[in-house]
Design a protein around this motif. Sequence first.
Motif, PDB file in Angstrom:
ATOM      1  N   ASN A 133      -1.728   6.209  -5.269  1.00 41.47           N
ATOM      2  CA  ASN A 133      -2.745   7.195  -5.630  1.00 41.47           C
ATOM      3  C   ASN A 133      -2.560   7.677  -7.065  1.00 41.47           C
ATOM      4  OD1 ASN A 133      -3.822   7.008  -3.086  1.00 41.47           O
ATOM      5  ND2 ASN A 133      -2.782   8.807  -2.297  1.00 41.47           N
ATOM      6  N   LEU A 134      -1.301   7.750  -7.491  1.00 34.73           N
ATOM      7  CA  LEU A 134      -1.010   8.272  -8.829  1.00 34.73           C
ATOM      8  C   LEU A 134      -0.106   7.315  -9.582  1.00 34.73           C
ATOM      9  CD1 LEU A 134      -0.328  12.023  -7.976  1.00 34.73           C
ATOM     10  CD2 LEU A 134      -2.342  11.106  -9.119  1.00 34.73           C
ATOM     11  N   LYS A 135      -0.528   6.941 -10.766  1.00 36.19           N
ATOM     12  CA  LYS A 135       0.275   6.067 -11.624  1.00 36.19           C
ATOM     13  C   LYS A 135       1.618   6.706 -11.957  1.00 36.19           C
ATOM     14  CE  LYS A 135       0.089   4.143 -16.325  1.00 36.19           C
ATOM     15  NZ  LYS A 135      -0.738   4.064 -17.538  1.00 36.19           N
ATOM     16  N   ASP A 164       0.839  -1.188   0.000  1.00 33.40           N
ATOM     17  CA  ASP A 164       0.000   0.000   0.000  1.00 33.40           C
ATOM     18  C   ASP A 164       0.881   1.248   0.000  1.00 33.40           C
ATOM     19  OD1 ASP A 164      -2.287   1.444  -0.035  1.00 33.40           O
ATOM     20  OD2 ASP A 164      -2.859   1.074   2.047  1.00 33.40           O
ATOM     21  N   GLU A 165       0.376   2.322  -0.610  1.00 35.04           N
ATOM     22  CA  GLU A 165       1.140   3.571  -0.730  1.00 35.04           C
ATOM     23  C   GLU A 165       2.557   3.259  -1.212  1.00 35.04           C
ATOM     24  OE1 GLU A 165       0.862   5.890   2.823  1.00 35.04           O
ATOM     25  OE2 GLU A 165      -1.311   5.689   2.937  1.00 35.04           O
ATOM     26  N   ALA A 166       2.602   2.535  -2.300  1.00 34.38           N
ATOM     27  CA  ALA A 166       3.858   1.966  -2.787  1.00 34.38           C
ATOM     28  C   ALA A 166       4.864   3.007  -3.247  1.00 34.38           C
ATOM     29  CB  ALA A 166       3.569   0.995  -3.929  1.00 34.38           C
ATOM     30  N   ASP A 167       4.414   4.239  -3.421  1.00 33.37           N
ATOM     31  CA  ASP A 167       5.320   5.293  -3.883  1.00 33.37           C
ATOM     32  C   ASP A 167       6.553   5.415  -2.988  1.00 33.37           C
ATOM     33  OD1 ASP A 167       2.450   5.738  -3.848  1.00 33.37           O
ATOM     34  OD2 ASP A 167       2.829   7.356  -5.277  1.00 33.37           O
ATOM     35  N   ALA A 168       6.387   5.102  -1.693  1.00 41.31           N
ATOM     36  CA  ALA A 168       7.466   5.281  -0.725  1.00 41.31           C
ATOM     37  C   ALA A 168       8.707   4.465  -1.080  1.00 41.31           C
ATOM     38  CB  ALA A 168       6.987   4.905   0.677  1.00 41.31           C
ATOM     39  N   LEU A 169       8.503   3.322  -1.686  1.00 43.41           N
ATOM     40  CA  LEU A 169       9.658   2.483  -2.018  1.00 43.41           C
ATOM     41  C   LEU A 169       9.756   2.167  -3.500  1.00 43.41           C
ATOM     42  CD1 LEU A 169      12.000   1.188  -0.527  1.00 43.41           C
ATOM     43  CD2 LEU A 169      10.683  -0.904  -0.353  1.00 43.41           C
ATOM     44  N   PHE A 170       8.650   2.318  -4.211  1.00 42.08           N
ATOM     45  CA  PHE A 170       8.624   1.949  -5.616  1.00 42.08           C
ATOM     46  C   PHE A 170       8.611   3.188  -6.518  1.00 42.08           C
ATOM     47  CE2 PHE A 170       6.928  -1.514  -3.264  1.00 42.08           C
ATOM     48  CZ  PHE A 170       7.275  -2.664  -3.936  1.00 42.08           C
TER      49      PHE A 170
END
Length: 443
Positions: free
Chosen positions: A343-345, A300-306
């Motif tokens: 949340n954002l691609k 979840d909220e993958a932006d943090a690591l991805f």
Amino acid sequence: MSGIRQNIEAIEQEILWFSSLLQNRFQSYFENTEFQNPAPPDLSSDDSTYASLIKKHNFGKDERAILILALIPHIRPQLLDLFFSKNELLDRGYTEFGGYLGKFHGGFLPTGETVMFILSGNDLESRLKAKSYFDKNHPFSIENILFLNQEEEFEPQMSAPLLISQKYLSLTMTCENSEPSYSVFPAKKIETSLEWEDLIIEKEVKKDIDQILSWIEHGSFMMNELGLSKKVKPGYRSLFYGPPGTGKTLTACLLAKTTGKDVYRVDLSIIVSKYIGETEKNLARIFDYAERHEWILFFDEADALFGKRSSGSSANDRFANQEISYLLQRIEDFPGVIILASNLKSNIDEAFSRRFQSMIYFGVPNQKNRHRIWSKIFDGPLKPEVNLDLSKLAADYEISGGSAINVYRYSALRALQRKSEFILKEDVIQGVQKEFQKEGRTI
């Protein structure tokens, strides 16, 4: 006799046998005498959990020795103190004993080398046979009973710690199943009491989700029987993206619920460590555990690591990019289902995007679906007052399902405070306004 007491008695018998086996191995090794291999206790008429495990998989003498060896540090650690014997010639412990010291545990902890010494001594043929018990097609691995926890890629396989899984540790000791502790494991099992009909999404989105269900059902056949394993990497990777509260987490839970699997949400706040190298170790633990248990992994909220990799040249940038590269490799090699939510691609690194089998957009529901959501939400003991028109509510306010639930929670509490059976329109509007404020919007 209680199940736990019966289990304890079976394990006590096994420990006595193993103790004799261990003494005989030491005597044979250091006195150069023929090894006397004692017979294990007869558990054929024993219906304890421990005995049932042995009979189910038809474990032989060697496998029973490995199983009890993995249990001993948890139940009778002093039994392994023999391995602290010192090699007087080299003024150190014996390399052939294997073993390692834990961070807090003061006793001897076994490794694969310990297994080979107990079962084989110096006999090379027997040592090679002992290694076969850790092959992927052995019940130890297939059922995730025990394993060698190899974290260092270039060290000998049998130097890795011998560990029994949390599930079978609990089964053998308490006759109960158990999940890994969240306080020490950076992922948490998530579940839902809802069903597919409670997930209100566009038809095209549901078709994309059905593709994941089909892969879970038929993926193994496609890879192995249709020869797809020669052409593509294993597993299935999907990106769920869109505003909060649009059903991404619920979908992951429903996928698991439908297929009889567990879904674990990875806690990125625990994963991303400030200490160099720790992030990779945390990730390795998750992927190894998930593969053995056939979990669905949900980031979840993958932006943090991805998220996008930095182009900077500082040490921090280099280590961050190293972590992402490691993560990419583990994702590519993972044979199960991985879901990333964002949340954002556009926040996801392009290198990741190429590795997804599907990218599914969970948008804010249209007016028709918003009306369906409101109708489901208000289908309970607390009814909307007469002048609260759900059709108009759906038409006037563009809101996600998750936010709509928050609105209902707020207005229902207001109704209970008034000791009323009706939810007022003004409270619902006030609840909508609070949700909009969270997003920086106004009514």
